[in-house]
Write a protein that holds these residues in place. Structure first.
Motif, PDB file in Angstrom:
ATOM      1  N   MET A  15       0.518  -1.121   0.028  1.00  0.00           N
ATOM      2  CA  MET A  15       0.121  -0.063  -0.097  1.00  0.00           C
ATOM      3  C   MET A  15       0.683   1.260   0.172  1.00  0.00           C
ATOM      4  O   MET A  15       1.966   1.373   0.550  1.00  0.00           O
ATOM      5  N   ASP A  16       0.171   2.457  -0.531  1.00  0.00           N
ATOM      6  CA  ASP A  16       1.454   4.023  -0.805  1.00  0.00           C
ATOM      7  C   ASP A  16       0.260   4.771   0.595  1.00  0.00           C
ATOM      8  O   ASP A  16      -0.998   4.909   0.446  1.00  0.00           O
ATOM      9  N   PRO A  17       1.553   4.838   1.099  1.00  0.00           N
ATOM     10  CA  PRO A  17       0.627   5.494   2.741  1.00  0.00           C
ATOM     11  C   PRO A  17       0.262   7.144   2.387  1.00  0.00           C
ATOM     12  O   PRO A  17      -1.058   7.472   3.627  1.00  0.00           O
ATOM     13  N   LYS A  18       0.583   7.667   1.288  1.00  0.00           N
ATOM     14  CA  LYS A  18       0.119   8.844   0.926  1.00  0.00           C
ATOM     15  C   LYS A  18      -1.154   8.696   0.240  1.00  0.00           C
ATOM     16  O   LYS A  18      -1.968   9.731   0.615  1.00  0.00           O
ATOM     17  N   THR A  19      -1.793   7.491  -0.675  1.00  0.00           N
ATOM     18  CA  THR A  19      -2.516   7.483  -1.323  1.00  0.00           C
ATOM     19  C   THR A  19      -3.852   6.692  -0.609  1.00  0.00           C
ATOM     20  O   THR A  19      -5.001   7.034  -0.273  1.00  0.00           O
ATOM     21  N   ASP A  20      -3.203   5.947   0.430  1.00  0.00           N
ATOM     22  CA  ASP A  20      -4.164   4.420   1.208  1.00  0.00           C
ATOM     23  C   ASP A  20      -4.471   4.165  -0.297  1.00  0.00           C
ATOM     24  O   ASP A  20      -5.644   3.408   0.092  1.00  0.00           O
ATOM     25  N   GLU A  21      -3.775   3.822  -1.124  1.00  0.00           N
ATOM     26  CA  GLU A  21      -4.398   2.879  -2.245  1.00  0.00           C
ATOM     27  C   GLU A  21      -3.216   1.679  -2.479  1.00  0.00           C
ATOM     28  O   GLU A  21      -2.068   2.432  -2.749  1.00  0.00           O
ATOM     29  N   ALA A  22      -3.810   0.967  -2.978  1.00  0.00           N
ATOM     30  CA  ALA A  22      -2.679  -0.859  -3.749  1.00  0.00           C
ATOM     31  C   ALA A  22      -1.463   0.272  -4.351  1.00  0.00           C
ATOM     32  O   ALA A  22      -2.067   0.856  -5.578  1.00  0.00           O
ATOM     33  N   VAL A  23      -0.444   0.047  -4.346  1.00  0.00           N
ATOM     34  CA  VAL A  23       1.157   0.433  -5.643  1.00  0.00           C
ATOM     35  C   VAL A  23       0.423  -0.230  -6.801  1.00  0.00           C
ATOM     36  O   VAL A  23       0.315   0.511  -7.680  1.00  0.00           O
ATOM     37  N   GLY A  24      -0.182  -0.935  -6.702  1.00  0.00           N
ATOM     38  CA  GLY A  24      -0.490  -1.467  -8.680  1.00  0.00           C
ATOM     39  C   GLY A  24      -1.755  -1.718  -8.914  1.00  0.00           C
ATOM     40  O   GLY A  24      -2.041  -0.675  -9.957  1.00  0.00           O
ATOM     41  N   ASN A  25      -3.048  -0.866  -7.928  1.00  0.00           N
ATOM     42  CA  ASN A  25      -3.520  -0.282  -8.650  1.00  0.00           C
ATOM     43  C   ASN A  25      -3.620   0.986  -9.417  1.00  0.00           C
ATOM     44  O   ASN A  25      -4.040   1.293  -9.560  1.00  0.00           O
ATOM     45  N   THR A  26      -2.257   1.913  -8.706  1.00  0.00           N
ATOM     46  CA  THR A  26      -2.404   3.102  -9.528  1.00  0.00           C
ATOM     47  C   THR A  26      -1.149   3.142 -11.117  1.00  0.00           C
ATOM     48  O   THR A  26      -1.278   3.530 -11.759  1.00  0.00           O
ATOM     49  N   ILE A  27      -0.209   2.110 -10.463  1.00  0.00           N
ATOM     50  CA  ILE A  27       0.156   1.508 -11.774  1.00  0.00           C
ATOM     51  C   ILE A  27      -0.913   1.100 -12.846  1.00  0.00           C
ATOM     52  O   ILE A  27      -0.550   1.622 -13.884  1.00  0.00           O
ATOM     53  N   GLN A  28      -1.596   0.529 -12.715  1.00  0.00           N
ATOM     54  CA  GLN A  28      -2.502  -0.209 -13.792  1.00  0.00           C
ATOM     55  C   GLN A  28      -3.519   1.362 -14.125  1.00  0.00           C
ATOM     56  O   GLN A  28      -3.631   0.762 -15.300  1.00  0.00           O
ATOM     57  N   GLU A  29      -3.888   1.957 -13.095  1.00  0.00           N
ATOM     58  CA  GLU A  29      -4.539   3.116 -13.668  1.00  0.00           C
ATOM     59  C   GLU A  29      -3.290   4.128 -15.233  1.00  0.00           C
ATOM     60  O   GLU A  29      -4.558   4.344 -15.745  1.00  0.00           O
ATOM     61  N   LEU A  30      -2.373   4.023 -14.027  1.00  0.00           N
ATOM     62  CA  LEU A  30      -1.243   5.248 -15.910  1.00  0.00           C
ATOM     63  C   LEU A  30      -1.268   4.238 -16.292  1.00  0.00           C
ATOM     64  O   LEU A  30      -1.451   4.603 -17.784  1.00  0.00           O
ATOM     65  N   TRP A  31      -1.477   3.327 -16.580  1.00  0.00           N
ATOM     66  CA  TRP A  31      -0.694   2.442 -17.689  1.00  0.00           C
ATOM     67  C   TRP A  31      -2.551   2.239 -18.723  1.00  0.00           C
ATOM     68  O   TRP A  31      -2.582   2.390 -19.996  1.00  0.00           O
ATOM     69  N   ASP A  32      -3.649   2.207 -17.837  1.00  0.00           N
ATOM     70  CA  ASP A  32      -4.616   2.635 -18.724  1.00  0.00           C
ATOM     71  C   ASP A  32      -5.493   3.407 -19.823  1.00  0.00           C
ATOM     72  O   ASP A  32      -5.729   3.734 -20.256  1.00  0.00           O
ATOM     73  N   ASP A  33      -4.426   4.384 -18.718  1.00  0.00           N
ATOM     74  CA  ASP A  33      -4.348   5.524 -19.390  1.00  0.00           C
ATOM     75  C   ASP A  33      -3.257   6.391 -19.716  1.00  0.00           C
ATOM     76  O   ASP A  33      -3.109   7.147 -20.453  1.00  0.00           O
ATOM     77  N   ASN A  34      -2.456   5.761 -20.837  1.00  0.00           N
ATOM     78  CA  ASN A  34      -1.840   5.543 -21.322  1.00  0.00           C
ATOM     79  C   ASN A  34      -0.833   5.811 -20.798  1.00  0.00           C
ATOM     80  O   ASN A  34       0.697   7.134 -21.785  1.00  0.00           O
ATOM     81  N   LYS A  35      -0.183   5.799 -19.527  1.00  0.00           N
ATOM     82  CA  LYS A  35       0.922   7.065 -18.816  1.00  0.00           C
ATOM     83  C   LYS A  35       2.307   5.818 -18.592  1.00  0.00           C
ATOM     84  O   LYS A  35       2.025   5.620 -17.728  1.00  0.00           O
ATOM     85  N   GLU A  36       2.588   5.637 -19.329  1.00  0.00           N
ATOM     86  CA  GLU A  36       3.703   4.547 -18.832  1.00  0.00           C
ATOM     87  C   GLU A  36       5.009   4.903 -18.088  1.00  0.00           C
ATOM     88  O   GLU A  36       5.274   4.796 -17.817  1.00  0.00           O
ATOM     89  N   SER A  37       5.749   7.075 -18.869  1.00  0.00           N
ATOM     90  CA  SER A  37       5.803   7.504 -18.484  1.00  0.00           C
ATOM     91  C   SER A  37       5.957   7.783 -17.181  1.00  0.00           C
ATOM     92  O   SER A  37       7.297   7.269 -15.559  1.00  0.00           O
ATOM     93  N   GLU A  38       5.123   7.929 -16.834  1.00  0.00           N
ATOM     94  CA  GLU A  38       4.449   7.785 -15.316  1.00  0.00           C
ATOM     95  C   GLU A  38       4.408   7.048 -14.216  1.00  0.00           C
ATOM     96  O   GLU A  38       4.569   7.022 -13.617  1.00  0.00           O
ATOM     97  N   ALA A  39       3.483   6.077 -15.027  1.00  0.00           N
ATOM     98  CA  ALA A  39       4.020   4.897 -14.444  1.00  0.00           C
ATOM     99  C   ALA A  39       5.402   4.190 -13.484  1.00  0.00           C
ATOM    100  O   ALA A  39       5.905   4.362 -12.834  1.00  0.00           O
ATOM    101  N   ILE A  40       6.223   4.827 -14.974  1.00  0.00           N
ATOM    102  CA  ILE A  40       7.825   3.928 -14.583  1.00  0.00           C
ATOM    103  C   ILE A  40       8.097   5.099 -13.315  1.00  0.00           C
ATOM    104  O   ILE A  40       9.294   4.881 -12.301  1.00  0.00           O
ATOM    105  N   GLN A  41       7.706   5.897 -13.025  1.00  0.00           N
ATOM    106  CA  GLN A  41       8.768   7.271 -12.729  1.00  0.00           C
ATOM    107  C   GLN A  41       7.745   6.810 -11.125  1.00  0.00           C
ATOM    108  O   GLN A  41       8.404   7.509 -10.010  1.00  0.00           O
ATOM    109  N   TYR A  42       6.962   6.980 -11.675  1.00  0.00           N
ATOM    110  CA  TYR A  42       6.342   6.277  -9.771  1.00  0.00           C
ATOM    111  C   TYR A  42       6.981   5.160  -9.195  1.00  0.00           C
ATOM    112  O   TYR A  42       7.239   4.878  -8.019  1.00  0.00           O
ATOM    113  N   ILE A  43       7.195   4.402  -9.840  1.00  0.00           N
ATOM    114  CA  ILE A  43       7.740   3.136  -9.733  1.00  0.00           C
ATOM    115  C   ILE A  43       9.259   3.435  -8.919  1.00  0.00           C
ATOM    116  O   ILE A  43       9.723   3.156  -7.941  1.00  0.00           O
ATOM    117  N   LYS A  44       9.836   4.546  -9.800  1.00  0.00           N
ATOM    118  CA  LYS A  44      11.157   4.485  -8.975  1.00  0.00           C
ATOM    119  C   LYS A  44      11.361   5.441  -8.129  1.00  0.00           C
ATOM    120  O   LYS A  44      12.016   5.275  -7.226  1.00  0.00           O
TER     121      LYS A  44
END
Length: 133
Positions: A15-44
């Motif tokens: 879980m991401d304590p800042k958003t209180d959401e699973a990290v995988g959900n955030t990455i999935q949302e970014l990927w679904d929105d075609n924001k791969e670079s933002e997803a990679i940056q989030y992981i980084k």
């Protein structure tokens, strides 16, 4: 931390304590929105790793999760969900295993029992618990 260790963390619903959401959900949302670079940056940023490791972890994520759903698949899933939500449920047991009481059944019930017949004002019969309403 290696890319596979990051994937393991994502896959175990860290879980991401800042958003209180699973990290995988955030990455999935970014990927679904075609924001791969933002997803990679989030992981980084979240896993405090380098760009290459974050990109490898994201590629593992994509391989494991499969392609995002197409707009047609989303529309179909939404239609099925709406149909399921609009289906009546038994007020007693919440089952959707129902049968509509036919007009013939109502007439026969009234003919046999007269004013004491119970089906003439009912619409559905639950096949699970037998309740009629």
């Amino acid at each position: 931390m290696t890319a596979y260790e990051i994937w393991d963390q994502i896959n175990h619903f860290v879980m991401d304590p800042k958003t209180d959401e699973a990290v995988g959900n955030t990455i999935q949302e970014l990927w679904d929105d075609n924001k791969e670079s933002e997803a990679i940056q989030y992981i980084k940023v979240f896993f405090e790793c380098d760009e290459k490791t974050a990109e490898e972890a994201f590629n593992i994520f994509k391989d494991e999760m499969g392609p995002p759903p197409s707009p047609e698949q989303i529309a179909r899933a939404n239609a099925v969900a709406r149909e399921w939500q609009n289906k009546p449920k038994c007020p007693t047991c919440q089952s959707q295993n129902l049968k509509k009481i036919s007009a013939t059944s109502k007439v026969v019930n009234t003919a046999v029992w007269g004013i004491f017949g119970t089906k003439r004002h009912k619409t559905f019969h639950c096949n699970n618990c037998g309740y009629e309403w």
